[in-house]
Scaffold this motif. Structure first.
Motif, PDB file in Angstrom:
ATOM      1  N   ASP A 190      32.237  44.913  36.534  1.00 16.78           N
ATOM      2  CA  ASP A 190      32.734  46.214  37.003  1.00 16.78           C
ATOM      3  C   ASP A 190      31.694  47.296  36.718  1.00 16.78           C
ATOM      4  N   THR A 227      49.443  40.257  44.026  1.00 17.51           N
ATOM      5  CA  THR A 227      49.643  39.381  42.873  1.00 17.51           C
ATOM      6  C   THR A 227      48.600  39.703  41.795  1.00 17.51           C
ATOM      7  N   GLN A 228      48.759  39.094  40.651  1.00 15.16           N
ATOM      8  CA  GLN A 228      47.869  39.249  39.493  1.00 15.16           C
ATOM      9  C   GLN A 228      48.024  40.645  38.880  1.00 15.16           C
ATOM     10  N   ALA A 247      45.095  43.139  38.888  1.00 16.65           N
ATOM     11  CA  ALA A 247      44.730  43.579  40.239  1.00 16.65           C
ATOM     12  C   ALA A 247      45.783  44.575  40.744  1.00 16.65           C
ATOM     13  N   PRO A 277      51.385  32.208  45.684  1.00 15.84           N
ATOM     14  CA  PRO A 277      50.989  30.796  45.584  1.00 15.84           C
ATOM     15  C   PRO A 277      50.567  30.386  44.171  1.00 15.84           C
ATOM     16  N   GLN A 331      45.154  30.832  49.873  1.00 15.81           N
ATOM     17  CA  GLN A 331      44.952  32.265  50.150  1.00 15.81           C
ATOM     18  C   GLN A 331      43.705  32.561  50.968  1.00 15.81           C
ATOM     19  N   ALA A 387      44.362  53.226  41.767  1.00 17.57           N
ATOM     20  CA  ALA A 387      43.542  53.773  42.856  1.00 17.57           C
ATOM     21  C   ALA A 387      44.410  54.572  43.831  1.00 17.57           C
ATOM     22  N   ALA A 442      34.192  50.367  31.457  1.00 10.42           N
ATOM     23  CA  ALA A 442      33.840  49.032  30.957  1.00 10.42           C
ATOM     24  C   ALA A 442      34.427  48.797  29.570  1.00 10.42           C
ATOM     25  N   HIS A 478      40.781  36.820  39.758  1.00 17.59           N
ATOM     26  CA  HIS A 478      41.604  36.610  38.562  1.00 17.59           C
ATOM     27  C   HIS A 478      42.310  35.255  38.570  1.00 17.59           C
ATOM     28  N   THR A 479      42.520  34.691  39.756  1.00 25.54           N
ATOM     29  CA  THR A 479      43.107  33.349  39.799  1.00 25.54           C
ATOM     30  C   THR A 479      42.189  32.366  39.062  1.00 25.54           C
ATOM     31  N   ALA A 531      29.596  49.486  39.480  1.00 18.27           N
ATOM     32  CA  ALA A 531      29.724  50.950  39.535  1.00 18.27           C
ATOM     33  C   ALA A 531      28.360  51.623  39.393  1.00 18.27           C
ATOM     34  N   ARG A 544      40.356  45.781  47.561  1.00 13.10           N
ATOM     35  CA  ARG A 544      39.967  45.611  46.165  1.00 13.10           C
ATOM     36  C   ARG A 544      40.989  44.759  45.394  1.00 13.10           C
ATOM     37  N   ALA A 545      42.282  45.054  45.625  1.00  7.97           N
ATOM     38  CA  ALA A 545      43.340  44.312  44.939  1.00  7.97           C
ATOM     39  C   ALA A 545      43.321  42.840  45.361  1.00  7.97           C
ATOM     40  N   ARG A 546      43.017  42.585  46.634  1.00  2.00           N
ATOM     41  CA  ARG A 546      42.977  41.197  47.114  1.00  2.00           C
ATOM     42  C   ARG A 546      41.811  40.427  46.505  1.00  2.00           C
ATOM     43  N   ALA A 571      46.208  27.223  44.670  1.00  2.00           N
ATOM     44  CA  ALA A 571      46.629  28.603  44.957  1.00  2.00           C
ATOM     45  C   ALA A 571      45.539  29.335  45.740  1.00  2.00           C
ATOM     46  N   HIS A 574      40.920  43.237  28.565  1.00  2.00           N
ATOM     47  CA  HIS A 574      40.639  41.828  28.834  1.00  2.00           C
ATOM     48  C   HIS A 574      40.689  40.974  27.566  1.00  2.00           C
ATOM     49  N   PRO A 586      41.369  50.415  48.163  1.00  2.00           N
ATOM     50  CA  PRO A 586      42.293  49.915  47.127  1.00  2.00           C
ATOM     51  C   PRO A 586      42.956  48.579  47.458  1.00  2.00           C
ATOM     52  N   LEU A 587      43.369  48.395  48.701  1.00  2.00           N
ATOM     53  CA  LEU A 587      44.086  47.176  49.049  1.00  2.00           C
ATOM     54  C   LEU A 587      43.132  45.973  49.102  1.00  2.00           C
ATOM     55  N   LEU A 631      34.201  40.230  33.206  1.00  2.00           N
ATOM     56  CA  LEU A 631      34.716  41.008  34.341  1.00  2.00           C
ATOM     57  C   LEU A 631      34.506  42.510  34.141  1.00  2.00           C
ATOM     58  N   ALA A 632      34.558  42.950  32.889  1.00  2.00           N
ATOM     59  CA  ALA A 632      34.275  44.357  32.598  1.00  2.00           C
ATOM     60  C   ALA A 632      32.788  44.645  32.814  1.00  2.00           C
ATOM     61  N   TYR A 665      45.212  48.502  41.778  1.00  2.00           N
ATOM     62  CA  TYR A 665      45.697  49.080  43.041  1.00  2.00           C
ATOM     63  C   TYR A 665      46.549  50.320  42.784  1.00  2.00           C
ATOM     64  N   LEU A 671      38.298  48.367  29.996  1.00  2.00           N
ATOM     65  CA  LEU A 671      38.582  47.051  30.586  1.00  2.00           C
ATOM     66  C   LEU A 671      38.307  45.932  29.588  1.00  2.00           C
ATOM     67  N   LEU A 731      40.165  41.181  43.733  1.00  2.00           N
ATOM     68  CA  LEU A 731      40.387  41.004  42.292  1.00  2.00           C
ATOM     69  C   LEU A 731      41.424  39.915  42.025  1.00  2.00           C
ATOM     70  N   ALA A 732      42.476  39.860  42.845  1.00  2.00           N
ATOM     71  CA  ALA A 732      43.499  38.827  42.624  1.00  2.00           C
ATOM     72  C   ALA A 732      42.893  37.432  42.775  1.00  2.00           C
TER      73      ALA A 732
END
Lengths: 213, 213
Positions: B71, A64-65, A68, A48, B145, A75, A91, B98-99, B75, B90-92, B141, A98, B87-88, B67-68, A72, A94, B94-95
């Motif tokens: 993170d 996406t992204q 990210a 999207p 989501q 990991a 850090a 990041h949008t 941690a 996490r990817a969602r 977007a 970034h 992982p999955l 963002l760093a 994934y 990243l 983060l995406a």
């Protein structure tokens, strides 16, 4: 896996390099950003945000992204590791990634250039100045942070910061930015492109690459 | 810890909210972006990217890039967790983060507006249109989501995506963007601001906040 990618997109380049380094097999599905394929309904269902890359996993899950997706991949297939485990080292890596991925690339992508032309009638020279301005700022900040005498940004192997930098340097050369003042970044580029996995991710090696005079 | 922060900076807002949620104590050091303090030599030594926030740890270690920093905080002080382990998932998360953090904010920050004025003579109306254009694209977007019926972006507790969204919504209101079409995002905003830790991170609650008519 399927990677929706555009040859010249630096975010696609990052992910192609990571997939290659991790020796994962994937099929490239070209998305022609110049023709506007990313804004067609089919593609918007997948992504999207109308951007590239999009990674579709074997089970149909869509990611996406680019950063990210890299998180994934790292990991799930940790060899070779692209984002360190140690919180402080992580850090630092990243933050360097970034500096490219947040401070340079988003201001320099195709859709921003399109808006500068439409809204402000930007000429080609003004677009070139705009691109180079943000790259110069980001590269100066990076050059000041990088260690001496390491082939890659943080040592002997590439990480997520190297992948962001190599893709941005392709863009820098394309726009004619003078890289004389960034010897450490040029060293990173040389070390990255000496690896066949990263060289194979280069825009010119993609199935949708075009010869542009 | 010391957090170099600017009251209206959405990247500072994200990190203030995370520090508060994790109940970490920190001292705010205001950096007046409008006065250009971020480009003074003292500050550039801390943060060569001339941005905010910068976090200085108790032992003097300096971290940059919001963002760093998030993170690192997650941690090191995992309660409450802001970036999932899976992982999955996490990817969602983060995406979604990041949008905002890559697709909206970098194109909408103060230094970009400055260049639009200098290079293209952008008027105040043109700047407002520019700001709203990128927010609209990103918010559409995101709205597509987000799950239904969860107070926060991904469930019952806030994560890094909520922190990016709450800070960007502050900016959206400031620039007069019509938020009617983003009911899920407004729900996230309401849920976030109901938490005292996030409410205390709001720009208006900062020591360097100014009353602007």
């Amino acid at each position: 896996m399927k990677l929706y990618s555009y040859w010249r997109s630096s975010t696609s380049y990052r992910v192609r390099a990571a997939l290659n380094l991790k020796r994962l097999s994937y099929e490239i599905v070209p998305v022609d950003l110049v023709a506007g394929v990313q804004r067609k309904e089919d593609y918007l269902t997948l992504n999207p945000g109308a951007g590239v890359p999009t990674l579709v996993l074997e089970d149909g899950t869509t990611l996406t992204q680019s950063l990210a997706i890299l998180d994934y991949l790292d990991a799930t297939w940790p060899e070779p590791q692209l984002i360190p485990f140690d919180p402080l080292q992580r850090a630092r890596v990243l933050a360097a990634a970034h500096t490219v991925a947040l401070d340079i690339h988003p201001v320099n992508n195709l859709r921003v250039l399109g808006e500068l032309k439409t809204r402000f009638g930007a000429t080609q020279d003004q677009l070139t100045d705009w691109m180079c301005h943000w790259m110069r700022l980001g590269f100066e900040a990076l050059e000041a942070q990088l260690e001496e005498n390491t082939p890659f940004v943080f040592g002997a192997v590439p990480d997520i910061a190297d992948l962001c930098i190599i893709a941005q340097l392709y863009n820098a050369r394309r726009w004619g930015l003078d890289l004389t003042h960034y010897p450490k970044l040029r060293g990173v580029e040389e070390a990255c492109l000496a690896l066949p996995e990263i060289a194979a991710a280069h825009p010119d090696q993609q199935p949708d690459a075009k010869v542009i005079s």
